[in-house]
Motif scaffolding. Sequence first.
Motif, PDB file in Angstrom:
ATOM      1  N   CYS A 117      14.665  11.225   5.810  1.00 15.82           N
ATOM      2  CA  CYS A 117      13.409  11.920   5.544  1.00 15.82           C
ATOM      3  C   CYS A 117      12.338  11.302   6.431  1.00 15.82           C
ATOM      4  O   CYS A 117      12.524  10.199   6.965  1.00 15.82           O
ATOM      5  CB  CYS A 117      13.018  11.861   4.070  1.00 15.82           C
ATOM      6  SG  CYS A 117      12.553  10.235   3.467  1.00 15.82           S
ATOM      7  N   THR A 118      11.227  12.005   6.604  1.00 12.80           N
ATOM      8  CA  THR A 118      10.176  11.464   7.464  1.00 12.80           C
ATOM      9  C   THR A 118       9.631  10.175   6.867  1.00 12.80           C
ATOM     10  O   THR A 118       9.655   9.983   5.647  1.00 12.80           O
ATOM     11  CB  THR A 118       9.027  12.456   7.650  1.00 12.80           C
ATOM     12  OG1 THR A 118       8.367  12.670   6.400  1.00 12.80           O
ATOM     13  CG2 THR A 118       9.532  13.790   8.199  1.00 12.80           C
ATOM     14  N   ALA A 119       9.144   9.314   7.728  1.00 12.78           N
ATOM     15  CA  ALA A 119       8.565   8.056   7.256  1.00 12.78           C
ATOM     16  C   ALA A 119       7.405   8.327   6.310  1.00 12.78           C
ATOM     17  O   ALA A 119       7.239   7.628   5.305  1.00 12.78           O
ATOM     18  CB  ALA A 119       8.107   7.213   8.445  1.00 12.78           C
ATOM     19  N   LYS A 120       6.606   9.341   6.612  1.00 12.16           N
ATOM     20  CA  LYS A 120       5.472   9.679   5.746  1.00 12.16           C
ATOM     21  C   LYS A 120       5.949  10.048   4.349  1.00 12.16           C
ATOM     22  O   LYS A 120       5.410   9.566   3.343  1.00 12.16           O
ATOM     23  CB  LYS A 120       4.682  10.831   6.355  1.00 12.16           C
ATOM     24  CG  LYS A 120       3.477  11.256   5.530  1.00 12.16           C
ATOM     25  CD  LYS A 120       2.713  12.379   6.209  1.00 12.16           C
ATOM     26  CE  LYS A 120       1.514  12.813   5.381  1.00 12.16           C
ATOM     27  NZ  LYS A 120       0.757  13.912   6.028  1.00 12.16           N
ATOM     28  N   ASP A 121       6.982  10.891   4.258  1.00 18.38           N
ATOM     29  CA  ASP A 121       7.502  11.289   2.954  1.00 18.38           C
ATOM     30  C   ASP A 121       8.175  10.115   2.242  1.00 18.38           C
ATOM     31  O   ASP A 121       8.105  10.000   1.017  1.00 18.38           O
ATOM     32  CB  ASP A 121       8.488  12.450   3.109  1.00 18.38           C
ATOM     33  CG  ASP A 121       7.807  13.753   3.498  1.00 18.38           C
ATOM     34  OD1 ASP A 121       6.574  13.848   3.318  1.00 18.38           O
ATOM     35  OD2 ASP A 121       8.507  14.665   3.979  1.00 18.38           O
ATOM     36  N   PRO A 177       3.496  -1.418   4.795  1.00 13.35           N
ATOM     37  CA  PRO A 177       4.378  -0.249   4.907  1.00 13.35           C
ATOM     38  C   PRO A 177       3.853   0.884   5.783  1.00 13.35           C
ATOM     39  O   PRO A 177       4.601   1.448   6.591  1.00 13.35           O
ATOM     40  CB  PRO A 177       4.543   0.196   3.453  1.00 13.35           C
ATOM     41  CG  PRO A 177       4.407  -1.059   2.671  1.00 13.35           C
ATOM     42  CD  PRO A 177       3.365  -1.866   3.399  1.00 13.35           C
ATOM     43  N   PHE A 178       2.567   1.242   5.666  1.00 11.95           N
ATOM     44  CA  PHE A 178       2.089   2.414   6.408  1.00 11.95           C
ATOM     45  C   PHE A 178       2.135   2.189   7.913  1.00 11.95           C
ATOM     46  O   PHE A 178       2.142   3.140   8.687  1.00 11.95           O
ATOM     47  CB  PHE A 178       0.670   2.781   5.982  1.00 11.95           C
ATOM     48  CG  PHE A 178      -0.404   1.859   6.477  1.00 11.95           C
ATOM     49  CD1 PHE A 178      -1.047   2.123   7.677  1.00 11.95           C
ATOM     50  CD2 PHE A 178      -0.769   0.742   5.751  1.00 11.95           C
ATOM     51  CE1 PHE A 178      -2.034   1.274   8.140  1.00 11.95           C
ATOM     52  CE2 PHE A 178      -1.757  -0.106   6.205  1.00 11.95           C
ATOM     53  CZ  PHE A 178      -2.401   0.154   7.410  1.00 11.95           C
ATOM     54  N   LEU A 179       2.211   0.941   8.355  1.00 11.22           N
ATOM     55  CA  LEU A 179       2.195   0.654   9.786  1.00 11.22           C
ATOM     56  C   LEU A 179       3.528   0.961  10.464  1.00 11.22           C
ATOM     57  O   LEU A 179       3.616   0.880  11.686  1.00 11.22           O
ATOM     58  CB  LEU A 179       1.814  -0.807  10.035  1.00 11.22           C
ATOM     59  CG  LEU A 179       0.352  -1.153   9.758  1.00 11.22           C
ATOM     60  CD1 LEU A 179       0.116  -2.646   9.934  1.00 11.22           C
ATOM     61  CD2 LEU A 179      -0.574  -0.383  10.683  1.00 11.22           C
ATOM     62  N   ILE A 180       4.567   1.328   9.690  1.00  9.98           N
ATOM     63  CA  ILE A 180       5.815   1.688  10.357  1.00  9.98           C
ATOM     64  C   ILE A 180       5.650   2.952  11.177  1.00  9.98           C
ATOM     65  O   ILE A 180       6.460   3.255  12.038  1.00  9.98           O
ATOM     66  CB  ILE A 180       6.997   1.843   9.375  1.00  9.98           C
ATOM     67  CG1 ILE A 180       6.823   3.057   8.468  1.00  9.98           C
ATOM     68  CG2 ILE A 180       7.210   0.599   8.582  1.00  9.98           C
ATOM     69  CD1 ILE A 180       8.074   3.393   7.692  1.00  9.98           C
TER      70      ILE A 180
END
Length: 225
Positions: free
Chosen positions: A119-123, A219-222
Amino acid sequence: MYMPTSGLPRPPRPPALPCDSVYTRCYCEENIYLLAANFEGRNDVKDRWETFVIFISNPRKTVALWNQTAREGIVVWDYHVILVLRPRPAKIDRMDRSHDEEDAASWVYDFDTQLPRPCTAKDYIAGTFPSGDELPTEYQSLFRVIPAQTYLDNFASDRSHMNARRPLAEALPQYVSPPPEYAPICGPLAKQKGLKTNLMDSFVHDARRAETYGSVLAPFLIFYA
């Protein structure tokens, strides 16, 4: 000025999780090692994607994840390991807004998630860490982001971290969860150093350790690692 988009090359779509992937419950670091080896050995993947292995942990080794197959609701792990594919910069113009966001996304592969694989990293972030900074600090995650080839070369595990009889060196191992049937993994550079295991010292987050790999990020920096 209007620019037609129909002739533009489409950004790469992520490869499916291989149907012959090896999976052993509670050995996420080995499951991801084998998946990374598969992707790094395929030109169709390497030509289009940068591959990263991510260790999710924190100094207390108490990270809270949602939507894991282990149980409904929240699971608190000491660490967890996933794989991320990011489109190579040469394959997508980041300034081109003609394609939708999903086309330019990084993709997460997690054998233990209830979310789509991949799945997308955002999801993945939204579904696995929905509480974000509102979560108590002791349960918040940090990501150790490691280039896949670095992980393949340097990782070693003798599975002793899963041995419930560790204080009794003379006793046969009594594993918390049955180990894989194949031999323990030791990357070529780890083998040259004579290492039997460096899982906890070099890969699971611990700021006190000297020899570690990758960069530790929120985490969001991936999305940008």
